[in-house]
Write an enzyme that holds these catalytic residues in place. Structure first.
Site, short mmCIF file in Angstrom:
data_model
loop_
_atom_site.label_atom_id
_atom_site.label_comp_id
_atom_site.label_asym_id
_atom_site.label_seq_id
_atom_site.Cartn_x
_atom_site.Cartn_y
_atom_site.Cartn_z
N ARG A 99 12.07 -5.09 5.40
CA ARG A 99 11.48 -3.69 5.64
C ARG A 99 12.25 -2.60 6.54
O ARG A 99 12.25 -3.27 7.48
CB ARG A 99 10.21 -3.73 5.87
CG ARG A 99 9.57 -2.17 5.85
CD ARG A 99 8.25 -1.85 5.65
NE ARG A 99 7.44 -2.89 6.70
CZ ARG A 99 6.13 -2.92 6.64
NH1 ARG A 99 5.41 -2.30 5.67
NH2 ARG A 99 5.70 -3.72 7.43
N ARG B 229 -10.75 -0.03 8.26
CA ARG B 229 -10.05 -1.59 8.30
C ARG B 229 -11.21 -2.41 9.14
O ARG B 229 -10.95 -3.65 9.52
CB ARG B 229 -8.89 -1.49 9.18
CG ARG B 229 -7.70 -1.37 8.32
CD ARG B 229 -6.49 -1.43 9.14
NE ARG B 229 -5.61 -0.89 8.63
CZ ARG B 229 -4.12 -1.00 8.54
NH1 ARG B 229 -3.91 -2.22 8.72
NH2 ARG B 229 -3.48 -0.11 7.89
N LYS C 141 0.78 -1.09 -0.08
CA LYS C 141 0.03 0.03 0.03
C LYS C 141 0.70 1.16 -0.08
O LYS C 141 0.67 2.06 -0.81
CB LYS C 141 -0.98 0.04 1.27
CG LYS C 141 -1.94 -0.89 1.31
CD LYS C 141 -2.74 -0.96 2.35
CE LYS C 141 -2.21 -1.21 3.87
NZ LYS C 141 -1.56 -2.51 4.35
N ARG D 197 -1.38 -9.48 12.57
CA ARG D 197 -1.94 -8.53 11.78
C ARG D 197 -2.55 -8.96 10.41
O ARG D 197 -3.40 -8.38 9.97
CB ARG D 197 -0.67 -7.54 11.19
CG ARG D 197 -0.35 -6.63 12.30
CD ARG D 197 1.16 -6.02 11.73
NE ARG D 197 1.28 -5.34 10.70
CZ ARG D 197 2.52 -5.11 10.19
NH1 ARG D 197 3.53 -5.55 10.82
NH2 ARG D 197 2.50 -4.34 8.96
N ARG E 197 10.19 -1.60 12.11
CA ARG E 197 8.93 -1.46 13.04
C ARG E 197 8.90 -2.42 14.05
O ARG E 197 9.20 -3.56 13.64
CB ARG E 197 7.76 -1.45 12.05
CG ARG E 197 7.57 -0.03 11.44
CD ARG E 197 6.49 0.08 10.20
NE ARG E 197 5.23 -0.69 10.48
CZ ARG E 197 4.06 -0.42 9.69
NH1 ARG E 197 4.31 -0.15 8.64
NH2 ARG E 197 3.36 -1.48 10.01
P1 G5P Z 1 -0.13 0.32 8.71
O1 G5P Z 1 1.05 1.01 8.92
O2 G5P Z 1 -1.08 0.50 8.01
P2 G5P Z 1 -0.13 -2.46 7.40
O3 G5P Z 1 0.20 -3.66 8.27
O4 G5P Z 1 -1.30 -2.17 6.87
O5 G5P Z 1 0.48 -1.27 8.34
P3 G5P Z 1 1.94 -2.20 5.99
O6 G5P Z 1 3.08 -2.78 7.04
O7 G5P Z 1 2.33 -0.56 6.18
O8 G5P Z 1 0.57 -2.18 6.20
P4 G5P Z 1 2.01 -1.66 3.10
O9 G5P Z 1 2.16 -0.24 3.29
O10 G5P Z 1 0.89 -2.58 2.55
O11 G5P Z 1 2.40 -2.35 4.54
O12 G5P Z 1 3.28 -2.27 2.54
P5 G5P Z 1 4.71 -1.38 2.04
O13 G5P Z 1 5.23 -0.60 3.23
O14 G5P Z 1 4.44 -0.73 0.86
O15 G5P Z 1 5.78 -2.62 1.47
C1 G5P Z 1 5.94 -3.78 2.53
C2 G5P Z 1 7.48 -4.08 2.30
O16 G5P Z 1 7.65 -4.55 0.81
C3 G5P Z 1 8.45 -2.75 1.94
O17 G5P Z 1 9.71 -2.99 2.62
C4 G5P Z 1 8.62 -2.62 0.43
O18 G5P Z 1 9.86 -1.90 0.09
C5 G5P Z 1 8.71 -3.86 0.03
N1 G5P Z 1 7.83 -4.33 -1.35
C6 G5P Z 1 6.93 -3.49 -2.01
N2 G5P Z 1 6.76 -4.22 -3.11
C7 G5P Z 1 7.53 -5.39 -3.20
C8 G5P Z 1 7.60 -6.33 -4.07
O19 G5P Z 1 7.15 -6.36 -5.10
N3 G5P Z 1 8.74 -7.12 -3.87
C9 G5P Z 1 9.30 -7.22 -2.57
N4 G5P Z 1 10.39 -8.27 -2.53
N5 G5P Z 1 9.18 -6.42 -1.85
C10 G5P Z 1 8.42 -5.18 -1.89
O20 G5P Z 1 -0.72 -0.18 10.11
C11 G5P Z 1 -0.06 -0.62 11.42
C12 G5P Z 1 -1.00 -0.67 12.40
O21 G5P Z 1 -1.50 0.57 12.98
C13 G5P Z 1 -2.75 0.37 13.40
C14 G5P Z 1 -3.06 -1.21 13.35
O22 G5P Z 1 -2.43 -1.50 14.60
C15 G5P Z 1 -1.99 -1.63 12.37
O23 G5P Z 1 -1.46 -3.23 12.38
N6 G5P Z 1 -3.70 0.64 12.20
C16 G5P Z 1 -5.13 0.86 12.36
N7 G5P Z 1 -5.86 0.49 13.55
C17 G5P Z 1 -7.20 0.45 13.45
N8 G5P Z 1 -7.77 0.90 12.36
C18 G5P Z 1 -7.10 1.51 11.15
N9 G5P Z 1 -7.66 1.82 10.10
C19 G5P Z 1 -5.71 1.33 11.28
N10 G5P Z 1 -4.61 1.58 10.51
C20 G5P Z 1 -3.43 1.34 11.18
MG MG Z 2 1.89 1.12 4.90
#
Ligand code: G5P
Ligand code: MG
Length: 222
Positions: free
Chosen positions: A130, A96, A22, A174, A163
């Site tokens: 990451r 979410r 995302k 998660r 993180r």
């Molecule tokens: P977050 O911060 O929203 P998540 O768990 O939903 O956390 P996250 O971890 O931020 O999502 P993302 O943004 O979907 O992941 O993914 P990203 O960071 O872009 O990519 C992940 C990794 O993969 C990075 O290192 C990137 O460089 C790599 N990558 C990307 N594409 C590729 C690829 O093609 N290949 C490879 N090898 N690597 C790749 O939420 C965190 C917490 O906050 C709370 C909750 O507790 C949640 O767990 N929260 C909420 N609680 C209630 N309601 C809500 N609406 C909430 N929002 C957040």
């Molecule tokens: Mg994110």
């Protein structure tokens, strides 16, 4: 959907499992389509960094991989969106829960919902590599998009961190939390005719499809 509006302003949501990309895809959308990016997770991490009451409370949920309570999360996001009334925006990782989707629907018009569908085994591998720049939300990956200097943000030269919720137990939780909540949210937006699913293993495979879709969807005067 919801509140009436007839301006060229464009509002999108991006949803997907933890580490589905995302944040990575959001940064490309912001670069190419100039939407303001608001990530629920980044917002919470900035509250934690500032040691606010909300941040300290939210951390207890985040570290376990659980969701922050709906009322707290919705209030935070709705307040931030109120500051973006004149802007096109991209909301990352909110809603979410169905409750959050309903609250948002009462307050804001949404044009499209992008949902990323990436296989779970790919996600688990990614998280280990990451590295995040907390102040900006910029993410790197030791394999996929490493920083120019290991452990250092390309733009500011500041330190990158891993993180707390990227530990394996929290990641598993998660993913489970996501699976337990996502279906009714997708049904809600599908029912409003604004859901678009993107399936794939890699960001570079999904991104051209998202780009094509937004090129068609975003009003040209935007
Ligand atoms: P977050 O911060 O929203 P998540 O768990 O939903 O956390 P996250 O971890 O931020 O999502 P993302 O943004 O979907 O992941 O993914 P990203 O960071 O872009 O990519 C992940 C990794 O993969 C990075 O290192 C990137 O460089 C790599 N990558 C990307 N594409 C590729 C690829 O093609 N290949 C490879 N090898 N690597 C790749 O939420 C965190 C917490 O906050 C709370 C909750 O507790 C949640 O767990 N929260 C909420 N609680 C209630 N309601 C809500 N609406 C909430 N929002 C957040
Ligand atoms: Mg994110």
């Amino acid at each position: 959907m919801s509140a009436l509006r007839s301006s060229p302003i464009f509002r999108a949501i991006i949803l997907g499992a933890p580490a589905s990309g995302k944040g990575t895809i959001s940064s490309r959308i912001v670069r190419d389509f100039k939407l303001k990016h608001l990530s629920g997770g980044d917002l919470l991490r900035s509250q934690i960094g500032a040691k606010t009451e909300v941040g300290l409370m939210a951390k207890t949920f985040m570290d376990k991989g659980s969701l922050v309570p709906d009322d707290v999360m919705s209030a935070l996001i709705i307040n931030e969106l109120a500051l973006l009334k004149q802007h096109s925006w991209l909301l990352d990782g909110f809603p979410r829960t169905l409750k959050q989707a309903e609250t948002l629907n009462q307050k804001e018009h949404v044009d499209v919902v992008i949902s990323l569908d990436v296989p779970e085994e790919e996600i688990v591998q990614r998280v280990a590599g990451r590295w995040t720049h907390i102040a900006s939300g910029r993410v790197y990956n030791t394999e996929f998009n490493p920083p120019k200097v290991p452990g250092i943000d390309d733009v500011t030269g500041e330190k990158l961190i891993q993180r707390d919720d990227d530990k394996p137990e929290a990641v598993r939780q998660r993913l489970q939390t996501y699976e337990a909540n996502i279906k009714p949210i997708l049904e809600f937006y599908d029912g409003h005719g604004i859901l678009k699913l993107f399936k794939g293993r890699f960001t570079n495979e999904i991104w051209p499809k998202v780009h094509g879709f937004l090129s068609e969807s975003i009003p040209k005067s935007n």
